[in-house]
Design an enzyme around this catalytic site. Structure first.
Site, PDB file in Angstrom:
ATOM      1  N   LYS A  32       0.500  -1.034  -0.074  1.00 25.46           N
ATOM      2  CA  LYS A  32      -0.005  -0.167   0.421  1.00 25.46           C
ATOM      3  C   LYS A  32       0.570   1.236  -0.417  1.00 25.46           C
ATOM      4  CE  LYS A  32      -0.253   0.255   4.973  1.00 25.46           C
ATOM      5  NZ  LYS A  32      -0.245   1.472   5.394  1.00 25.46           N
ATOM      6  N   THR A  33       2.202   1.049   0.787  1.00 28.61           N
ATOM      7  CA  THR A  33       2.729   2.159   0.660  1.00 28.61           C
ATOM      8  C   THR A  33       3.689   2.515  -0.820  1.00 28.61           C
ATOM      9  OG1 THR A  33       3.662   1.763   2.876  1.00 28.61           O
ATOM     10  CG2 THR A  33       5.267   3.554   1.650  1.00 28.61           C
ATOM     11  N   ASP A 216      -3.185   8.185   4.507  1.00 26.40           N
ATOM     12  CA  ASP A 216      -2.555   6.156   5.207  1.00 26.40           C
ATOM     13  C   ASP A 216      -3.182   6.009   6.349  1.00 26.40           C
ATOM     14  OD1 ASP A 216      -1.388   4.603   4.378  1.00 26.40           O
ATOM     15  OD2 ASP A 216       0.490   5.173   5.106  1.00 26.40           O
ATOM     16  N   GLU A 217      -3.502   4.837   5.795  1.00 26.72           N
ATOM     17  CA  GLU A 217      -3.952   4.227   7.848  1.00 26.72           C
ATOM     18  C   GLU A 217      -5.224   5.007   8.074  1.00 26.72           C
ATOM     19  OE1 GLU A 217      -2.637   2.210   8.829  1.00 26.72           O
ATOM     20  OE2 GLU A 217      -0.206   2.331   9.249  1.00 26.72           O
ATOM     21  N   ARG A 599       3.561  -8.884  10.031  1.00 26.71           N
ATOM     22  CA  ARG A 599       4.927  -8.052  10.829  1.00 26.71           C
ATOM     23  C   ARG A 599       5.666  -8.562  10.018  1.00 26.71           C
ATOM     24  NH1 ARG A 599       2.933  -3.887   9.177  1.00 26.71           N
ATOM     25  NH2 ARG A 599       1.051  -5.271   9.514  1.00 26.71           N
TER      26      ARG A 599
END
Length: 724
Positions: A32-33, A216-217, A599
DNA sequence: GCATCGGATTTTTTT
DNA sequence: AATCCGATGC
């Protein structure tokens, strides 16, 4: 320019989507980044948007910095004017610029959590309320909640008598903030939202400027942030948000994932794009993550997949207590580093900050370096707060909190009596205490000089002179030079140096702050203060250090590591006991574990201890109920996670672990050494030839003369007795 | 005004 | 276990 290179069809669709609202639902590790940065680059290079007209909001400064760098790379530096930052930082910028129409000056300071609580406390004290009945912490929580919902004191909902009191504290708290020309974190959002609401001209100015808004987020935005976005993008509707409901972990601070549903309502016909392919983890890790998150109710199931293959199984490790858990983790890391893994590949995650201590101790016992994530740890230290208070006071003399902190630190014989007298004068004269103080710098020329005893007046006068000088110098000096000036003038080093180790450490922290200030040679004091006030824990993640990272699950959001340990997987810790009675909170705990699991790129270790000590008391624990949701075939290791261990079984395990632990003591330090004489119950007397640590066990080679043989023994099982 | 002692309280997560 | 707070005594 080949922007689309290496993007999958969904990523490409997101990047090249046309105008209008776009909602990208991005699973963990789905790039997504990358999509966000490429989207910005695409807007500029393919859609002819000027960087000046783009606003991109992230959750941490680190993320925005990273994004800026990447866009800059793609566009070869053609990004001047691009607005990138956290909600809080961007709001602070807007508020400084528009301060004429606001009830504070543009040199306002930002109060940190500590200052905020302190201010609530003084409001409570002022009102003669009992701070046991009205805990500053909890009152501040209520106030902060309200502010995040854009509720001002007047509209504060009142259901109980307590609410009524909190409302009054709220009123006073806001007054105190403004008296100090200070804002808290929530104010930054609140005032900006209000500014845009009430000043159409200002709103249009920013809505016109930020022709494209990217977020974002998005699942972690609160009401204030959502309204802010609506004000900015409500008209042109060019809003591009990226989020993942399953990674929403900030409900307790007002975040509301239902903003995603609101978005779909408020921006009808939004294009929705799903990113499900995962480029980070192995399939086993993803399967475990899905198994955990699928238990949450009312949720659209997402299929996370990767083409990386199944990978290693997850390792479950049960240990006797937290200490053994930490030793196991450090030991496992050390072993893998010996096999060629980089130390920086590892991260250890936990639910609560308190858990980090045992881990730190284990690393220190093993003599291995590590890095602890957590800015508060540093900025919360007394010595750092002292110096920052001096800087803040110089910058904004109205700051009463900093004034109080600094006025008698280091000791300059100004006690409570004297300060009270000064306060009285300041109230009578309708000036801030610092203004009176600055006036007193003029010695007996000052009209206030006579209001104090000679000793008091002298003390105030000399401190007033210092402050006056610093204020003059601050116009020319850079942050670092100003710090040095202050440190020197107040002789802070000798103040800290009390001959203890701690004193030296404190001074080293001050030196670290100097080092940080040194990076602001090109920037102003206000920028330094602002960034320091708004650092997030994640901003302190140092990926260059090549040492294992210790961090909370919250701080881990958005990061990735080849090998991840999640520790303390026990009922009461994760899920945390404070969430037990609230189903919504329990779901959030589950999401927290989901965030942690996802993660991991290659390997994941899940550890839990049979006994955990909190508040200094050790108590037996149950393995986390979440562990039961992970299918057995994905895991290996000592703990039968699929089965709830019965208390009888646990007792048995406790005993055997005890026995094992008693004999071998700290796992990495050998008990025996070569040359020692020992006695064994069956083999008789012998001499130690060699000893080593393997898999947390001490392995001893012994030559038994009577038997004429060499034996390799596990120290914890063989009952060897040392003969002097 | 300042140091010291004892008792209470704490830890959930953070911009 | 560690820190904070208030009361007490110098």
């Amino acid at each position: 320019m080949e922007l689309a290179k290496g993007l999958n069809p969904q990523q490409k669709q997101a990047m090249t989507a046309g105008l209008g609202p776009i909602l990208v639902m991005a699973g963990p590790g789905s790039g997504k980044t990358r999509v966000l940065t490429q989207r910005i680059a695409y807007l500029i290079s393919h859609m002819g948007v000027r960087p000046y007209n783009i606003l991109a909001v992230t959750f941490t400064n680190k993320a925005s910095k990273q994004m800026g760098e990447r866009v800059n790379e793609i566009l070869d530096g053609e990004t001047r004017g691009l607005s990138l930052g956290t909600f809080h930082a961007i709001c602070a910028r807007i508020l400084r610029r528009e301060s004429e129409v606001l009830p504070f000056d543009n040199n306002f300071v930002i109060f940190d959590a500590d200052d905020q609580r302190g201010l609530v406390k003084s409001a409570i004290k002022e009102m003669n309320l009992d701070d046991k009945a009205y805990r500053p912490h909890s009152v501040h929580n209520s106030i902060s909640r309200a502010k995040n919902e854009l509720i001002l004191p007047d509209d504060f909902p009142i259901n109980t008598y307590r609410d009524e009191v909190v409302q009054r504290i709220f009123v006073r708290y806001q007054e105190l903030l403004l008296n100090s020309n200070a804002l808290d974190f929530d104010d930054l959002l609140l005032w900006t939202a209000q500014l845009l609401e009430e000043h159409p001209v200002v709103r249009e100015k920013y809505a016109r400027r930020f022709e494209h808004v990217l977020v974002d987020e998005f699942q972690d935005t609160n009401m204030a942030q959502y309204i802010l976005l609506k004000h900015l993008a409500g008209h042109h509707r060019n809003i591009f948000v990226v989020g993942d409901i399953d990674q929403s972990i900030y409900r307790w601070r007002g975040a509301d994932y239902r903003n995603i549903m609101r978005f779909e309502q408020d921006f009808p016909n939004a294009q929705t794009i799903l990113l499900e392919q995962n480029y980070r983890s192995t399939q086993n890790i993803l399967d475990a993550a899905m198994a955990v998150i699928d238990k949450n109710a009312h949720r659209k199931r997402k299929e996370l997949f990767t083409d990386r293959g199944k990978g290693d199984k997850l390792v479950l490790q049960e240990t006797f207590d937290g200490r053994e858990e930490s030793t196991y983790i450090v030991d496992t890391i050390a072993k893998q580093v010996l096999k060629g893994r980089q130390p920086g590949d590892f991260a250890v995650m936990y639910r609560t900050n308190a858990q980090s201590r045992l881990l730190e101790e284990a690393f220190m016992r093993a003599g291995l370096p590590y890095k602890l994530v957590g800015a508060q740890r540093f900025y919360g230290r007394r010595e750092i707060k002292d110096i920052l208070a001096y800087l803040r006071l110089v910058h904004n003399p109205g700051d009463e909190v900093s004034f109080s902190r600094v006025i008698n630190t280091p000791r300059r014989k100004i006690g409570n009596k004297a300060i009270q007298a000064l306060r009285t004068v300041s109230i009578n004269e309708k000036k801030s205490v610092s203004e009176v103080l600055l006036d007193l710098a003029g010695g007996d020329q000052s009209e206030y000089y006579g209001a104090f005893s000679t000793a008091q007046a002298r003390a105030f006068s000399s401190f007033g002179k210092l402050l006056r000088n610093w204020r003059t110098e601050a116009e020319e000096l850079k942050p670092l030079a100003l710090i040095d000036r202050i440190l020197n003038d107040i002789d802070y080093q000798s103040f800290l140096d009390d001959g203890t180790e701690e004193g030296i450490e404190r001074w080293e922290n001050v030196m670290e702050l100097r080092r940080l200030a040194a990076e602001y040679e090109q920037r102003s004091l206000i920028e330094f203060l602002e960034e320091v006030a708004l650092v997030s824990d994640q901003d302190t993640v140092d990926s260059n250090a090549n040492v294992p990272t210790l961090l909370t699950l919250h701080a881990a959001k958005g990061l990735e590591y080849p090998v991840v340990f999640i520790s303390g997987l026990e009922d009461g810790t994760l899920p945390h006991i404070r969430s037990f009675d609230d189903p919504e909170s329990m779901e959030e705990e589950r999401r927290l574990l989901y965030v942690g699991i996802t993660r991991a790129k290659d390997r994941l270790y899940l550890t839990h201890a049979l006994n955990r000590s909190t508040y200094g008391f050790t108590e037996p624990t149950d393995p986390s109920r979440f562990l039961m949701d992970i299918p057995d075939e994905l895991t290996e290791g000592s703990a039968p996670a699929g089965i709830r261990i019965s208390s009888r079984q646990r007792k048995f395990q406790e005993q055997t672990t005890w026995g094992k632990n008693d004999a071998s003591a700290p796992i990495i330090e050998p008990t025996y050494r070569a040359g020692q004489n020992v006695r064994h119950p069956t083999y008789g007397e012998g001499m130690v030839l060699n000893t080593k640590i393997d898999d947390g066990e001490e392995i001893v080679d012994v030559f038994f003369g009577e038997m004429g043989t060499n034996k390799r023994l596990i120290a914890s099982f063989a009952k060897l007795e040392i003969i002097e």
